[in-house]
Each structure stands twice: as C-alpha cells, then as structure tokens.
Design an enzyme around this catalytic site. Structure first.
Site, mmCIF file in Angstrom:
data_model
loop_
_atom_site.group_PDB
_atom_site.id
_atom_site.type_symbol
_atom_site.label_atom_id
_atom_site.label_comp_id
_atom_site.label_asym_id
_atom_site.label_seq_id
_atom_site.Cartn_x
_atom_site.Cartn_y
_atom_site.Cartn_z
ATOM 1 N N ASP A 97 0.913 -1.083 -0.218
ATOM 2 C CA ASP A 97 -0.310 0.350 0.171
ATOM 3 C C ASP A 97 0.826 1.214 0.160
ATOM 4 O OD1 ASP A 97 -2.333 1.762 0.213
ATOM 5 O OD2 ASP A 97 -1.529 1.678 2.797
ATOM 6 N N LEU A 98 0.380 2.265 -0.516
ATOM 7 C CA LEU A 98 1.363 3.438 -0.173
ATOM 8 C C LEU A 98 0.986 4.253 1.010
ATOM 9 C CD1 LEU A 98 3.297 5.323 -1.917
ATOM 10 C CD2 LEU A 98 1.590 6.602 -2.937
ATOM 11 N N ASP A 99 -0.146 5.310 1.190
ATOM 12 C CA ASP A 99 -0.225 6.143 2.104
ATOM 13 C C ASP A 99 -0.184 5.190 3.176
ATOM 14 O OD1 ASP A 99 -1.363 8.015 3.868
ATOM 15 O OD2 ASP A 99 -2.708 7.895 3.655
ATOM 16 N N THR A 143 1.182 10.278 3.859
ATOM 17 C CA THR A 143 0.698 11.553 3.580
ATOM 18 C C THR A 143 -0.579 11.547 4.300
ATOM 19 O OG1 THR A 143 -0.170 9.544 1.893
ATOM 20 C CG2 THR A 143 1.774 11.011 0.411
ATOM 21 N N LYS A 199 -8.261 6.770 6.377
ATOM 22 C CA LYS A 199 -7.338 6.392 5.416
ATOM 23 C C LYS A 199 -7.979 4.898 4.796
ATOM 24 C CE LYS A 199 -3.875 6.725 9.149
ATOM 25 N NZ LYS A 199 -2.348 6.719 10.148
ATOM 26 N N SER A 257 -2.420 0.854 -4.024
ATOM 27 C CA SER A 257 -3.022 2.031 -3.636
ATOM 28 C C SER A 257 -4.309 2.460 -3.960
ATOM 29 C CB SER A 257 -2.254 2.958 -3.827
ATOM 30 O OG SER A 257 -2.425 4.193 -3.153
ATOM 31 N N ALA A 258 -5.361 2.901 -3.019
ATOM 32 C CA ALA A 258 -6.482 3.021 -3.459
ATOM 33 C C ALA A 258 -6.760 4.646 -4.318
ATOM 34 C CB ALA A 258 -7.080 4.369 -2.494
ATOM 35 N N LYS A 305 -10.947 -0.487 -1.855
ATOM 36 C CA LYS A 305 -10.939 -1.816 -0.312
ATOM 37 C C LYS A 305 -11.538 -1.577 0.321
ATOM 38 C CE LYS A 305 -6.071 -0.301 -0.573
ATOM 39 N NZ LYS A 305 -4.983 -0.184 -0.730
ATOM 40 N N GLU A 317 0.144 -3.463 4.122
ATOM 41 C CA GLU A 317 -1.169 -2.623 4.305
ATOM 42 C C GLU A 317 -1.779 -2.058 6.086
ATOM 43 O OE1 GLU A 317 -3.745 -1.105 4.149
ATOM 44 O OE2 GLU A 317 -3.669 -1.435 1.827
ATOM 45 N N ASP A 318 -2.020 -0.571 6.024
ATOM 46 C CA ASP A 318 -2.077 0.061 7.459
ATOM 47 C C ASP A 318 -2.982 0.478 7.766
ATOM 48 O OD1 ASP A 318 -2.477 1.908 5.232
ATOM 49 O OD2 ASP A 318 -2.195 3.678 7.037
#
Ligand code: B16
Ligand code: MG
Length: 218
Positions: free
Chosen positions: A9-11, A17, A45, A114-115, A145, A169-170
């Site tokens: 995942d990114l953020d 971010t 998030k 990522s979303a 997601k 994933e966070d």
C-alpha cells in the site's frame, strides 16, 4: 527458486501522506463550517477520495449539489498536491528501502496497491517509481478496498497467484481486502486496530530480512 508477489500500500506504508490529506481535508471542511479532527482523519485512511468527501459532508450534516461536490473534490486535491509537490526521498518511511532492497536482491517481484489517484506522482517525488514492477492505484480500480480488486489486479500483473502474494497495509479496509484476496496480510500500525491481519508490526523497523526470507520460503 521460490517466487512470491509482494504488494505494498502507499499511504501509511511507504510514505506518510495522511498528514497532508488531513491538512487539505481540514481546510476544506472548516471552510464549509464543518469540524474535522485527527480521529476522523484516521477513518479516512485507505478510503477513496469520493467516499472521504461523502463522510465529511455526512459528519457535518451538509449536503451539496453534484457540481459543488465535484468542485470540492478538485479543490481538495489541488491543495493536497501543493504538499505532495514538496515531498522528497527523505519522506520514505524508516526501513522501507531496506526491505525493497532485499526483495530486489532476492529477485522477488513487488507491486504497489493503493487507493490513491496520485500514487504515481508521489512515487516519482520520492524516487521509487522505477522500483515497482507494477503500479495499481485509484485510476485502475472500480471497487474500493475492502474489495480485493486492487490486490488481485496487482497479483495478475506480477504473474503470481493470490495465495503466493503478501500485502503490506496500514488500513483496516486494506487488511480486509488482502484477506478477501486470499493473500497473506501484514498490518503496519497498531495491534488493536489491525487485529484481522496475519502479522502486525509497528513499522518496517520491526521487520527483519530473516522474516521476509521465511515468507519467501513458505
Ligand atoms: P487520492 P492508500 C489512500 O491511499 C489514502 O489512505 C486515503 O486517505 C485517500 O483518500 C486515498 O488514498 C485516495 O487518495 O485523493 O490521492 O486519490 O493508503 O490506499 O495508498
Ligand atoms: Mg494506506
């Protein structure tokens, strides 16, 4: 040699971010006379931009026309991008490069899942764009997601079956998406929040290359 597909995942996983999303959403909400707290930001998030704005308007008991909604989305993103444009490699979260480097050394393919519709811009800013074999983001998916779509597309692009994929994933929705895709889910964050994950770590400083080696072997 065993090959696994690693999906990040990114953020909240590669970069933080969320703090910029918070500043941009807070300004927008406050301009509309709506309060917006860090706790509420937590709930956004992993949630898409459209869904985030819907939630904020709901919290503020506010409704807007379709045109206003579109204008607000645009405004938020323009504001958010002013923060993103200041990003450099220094914002990559601790020990993420260590794991990416190890995966490269072990010739294990990895993708982004990522979303965010700004994922490519962000990866460019932090100079990681060339490292990912595949980038699946908010521009490639039709279902957000916890739907597993984003991770299933990533697995396909990596040419690895879902059962052999590992997701970092966070967000709760992201962990649910990884589980629904039959992938191994690794939560990055708080144990109390991410209890549905197969493994949970505070951040990448807690993840050893020995652990990754074991995942590759299994
Ligand atoms: P954008 P991730 C998500 O990123 C963020 O966690 C979430 O807060 C944001 O609303 C969503 O991306 C959409 O982002 O407005 O840039 O398209 O965690 O899935 O990498
Ligand atoms: Mg995230």
């Amino acid at each position: 040699m065993n090959k696994k597909g690693f999906i990040f995942d990114l953020d909240g996983v590669i970069v933080d971010t969320a703090k910029y999303h918070f500043l941009a959403w807070k300004k927008l909400a406050n301009d509309l006379g709506i309060d917006f707290s860090e706790t509420q930001n937590e709930e956004l998030k992993g949630v898409s931009r459209v869904k985030s704005l819907e939630k904020i308007l709901q919290w503020g008991n506010t409704s807007v026309s379709e045109e206003q909604f579109a204008a607000l989305m645009k405004k938020k993103n323009t504001d958010y991008l002013t923060y993103v444009n200041t990003m450099t490699e220094d914002e990559i979260l601790a020990d993420v490069p260590k794991i990416l480097h190890y995966l490269k050394e072990e010739k294990q393919p990895f993708a982004l899942g990522s979303a965010s519709k700004n994922a490519r811009t962000i990866l460019e800013k932090v100079a990681l764009i060339k490292d990912f074999k595949s980038i699946v983001d908010g521009t490639n998916v039709s279902k957000a997601k916890p739907d597993p779509e984003v991770f299933l597309i990533a697995a396909k692009e990596l040419n690895i079956v879902p059962e052999d994929c590992i997701v970092f994933e966070d967000s709760v929705a992201g962990i649910q998406a990884a589980n629904a895709a039959n992938m191994i889910s690794i939560g990055i964050g708080k144990k109390e929040t991410l209890k549905e994950a197969d493994y949970i770590f505070k951040d990448f400083t807690e993840i050893s290359t020995a652990f990754i080696k074991q995942l590759i072997k299994n």
